[in-house]
Design a protein around this motif. Structure first.
Motif, short mmCIF file in Angstrom:
data_model
loop_
_atom_site.label_atom_id
_atom_site.label_comp_id
_atom_site.label_asym_id
_atom_site.label_seq_id
_atom_site.Cartn_x
_atom_site.Cartn_y
_atom_site.Cartn_z
N PHE A 2 21.73 -19.00 26.44
CA PHE A 2 22.83 -18.09 26.13
C PHE A 2 23.05 -17.08 27.23
CE2 PHE A 2 18.97 -16.53 24.14
CZ PHE A 2 18.94 -15.18 24.51
N ARG A 59 27.78 -8.69 23.57
CA ARG A 59 28.18 -10.00 23.05
C ARG A 59 27.23 -11.10 23.53
NH1 ARG A 59 30.67 -12.38 19.06
NH2 ARG A 59 31.90 -14.16 19.65
N VAL A 60 26.81 -11.97 22.62
CA VAL A 60 25.94 -13.12 22.93
C VAL A 60 26.70 -14.40 22.62
CG1 VAL A 60 23.79 -14.30 22.37
CG2 VAL A 60 23.88 -11.81 22.31
N GLU A 61 26.70 -15.34 23.56
CA GLU A 61 27.30 -16.66 23.35
C GLU A 61 26.39 -17.70 23.98
OE1 GLU A 61 31.22 -16.65 24.97
OE2 GLU A 61 32.00 -15.39 23.37
N PRO A 92 27.10 -24.64 19.34
CA PRO A 92 27.32 -23.28 19.83
C PRO A 92 26.94 -22.22 18.78
CG PRO A 92 29.39 -24.25 19.17
CD PRO A 92 28.35 -25.32 19.03
N CYS A 149 27.12 -17.58 18.35
CA CYS A 149 27.58 -16.33 18.93
C CYS A 149 27.01 -15.17 18.13
CB CYS A 149 29.10 -16.26 18.98
SG CYS A 149 29.88 -16.33 17.36
N HIS A 195 25.79 -10.61 18.45
CA HIS A 195 25.69 -9.34 19.15
C HIS A 195 24.24 -8.95 19.34
CE1 HIS A 195 29.80 -9.19 17.56
NE2 HIS A 195 30.04 -8.53 18.66
N CYS A 244 19.17 -8.27 17.42
CA CYS A 244 20.39 -9.06 17.47
C CYS A 244 20.74 -9.66 16.12
CB CYS A 244 20.26 -10.18 18.50
SG CYS A 244 19.00 -11.40 18.09
N LEU A 297 23.00 -13.23 15.00
CA LEU A 297 23.64 -14.44 15.52
C LEU A 297 24.15 -15.28 14.37
CD1 LEU A 297 20.85 -15.49 18.05
CD2 LEU A 297 22.87 -14.12 18.54
N GLY A 337 25.70 -19.48 13.64
CA GLY A 337 25.97 -20.80 14.17
C GLY A 337 25.70 -21.84 13.10
#
Length: 102
Positions: free
Chosen positions: A23, A29-31, A42, A44, A46, A53, A55, A57
């Motif tokens: 990532f 922002r985390v992707e 994928p 996503c 913060h 964090c 997430l 998915g």
């Protein structure tokens, strides 16, 4: 932009499952992608300055897709997340798999 790659292990009711997680962090922002059970999906979310964090998915199994939400900590040398998979909670832990860039 910071890039991270971890070897991960998901501790489930059916045993441990190994994979990778890659990532990028841009600001808060985390992707990235989670490769697990022969599928890459994928995700996503913060991350805060202290590494905490959230997430979101999905994990794809042979039988179904399971959406997850995760909370935990991202460190330069480790990853510790608690995943909520439907009615179950699992732990995802990781160690660096490659060179982390900042």
């Amino acid at each position: 932009m910071k890039r991270y790659e971890y070897k991960v292990e998901l501790d489930t009711e059916l045993g441990k499952r190994s994979g990778t997680m890659q990532f990028c962090v841009r600001g808060t922002r985390v992707e990235g992608v989670l490769s697990l059970l022969r599928h890459t999906e994928p995700f996503c979310g913060h991350v805060n300055a202290d590494g905490s964090c959230t997430l979101e998915g999905k994990i794809v199994t042979l039988l179904k897709e399971i959406a997850y939400s995760a909370t935990g900590k991202i460190y330069r040398d480790a990853l510790q997340l608690k995943l909520r998979l439907g009615a179950s909670d699992c732990t995802l832990s990781g160690t660096p798999a490659g060179k982390q860039t900042e």
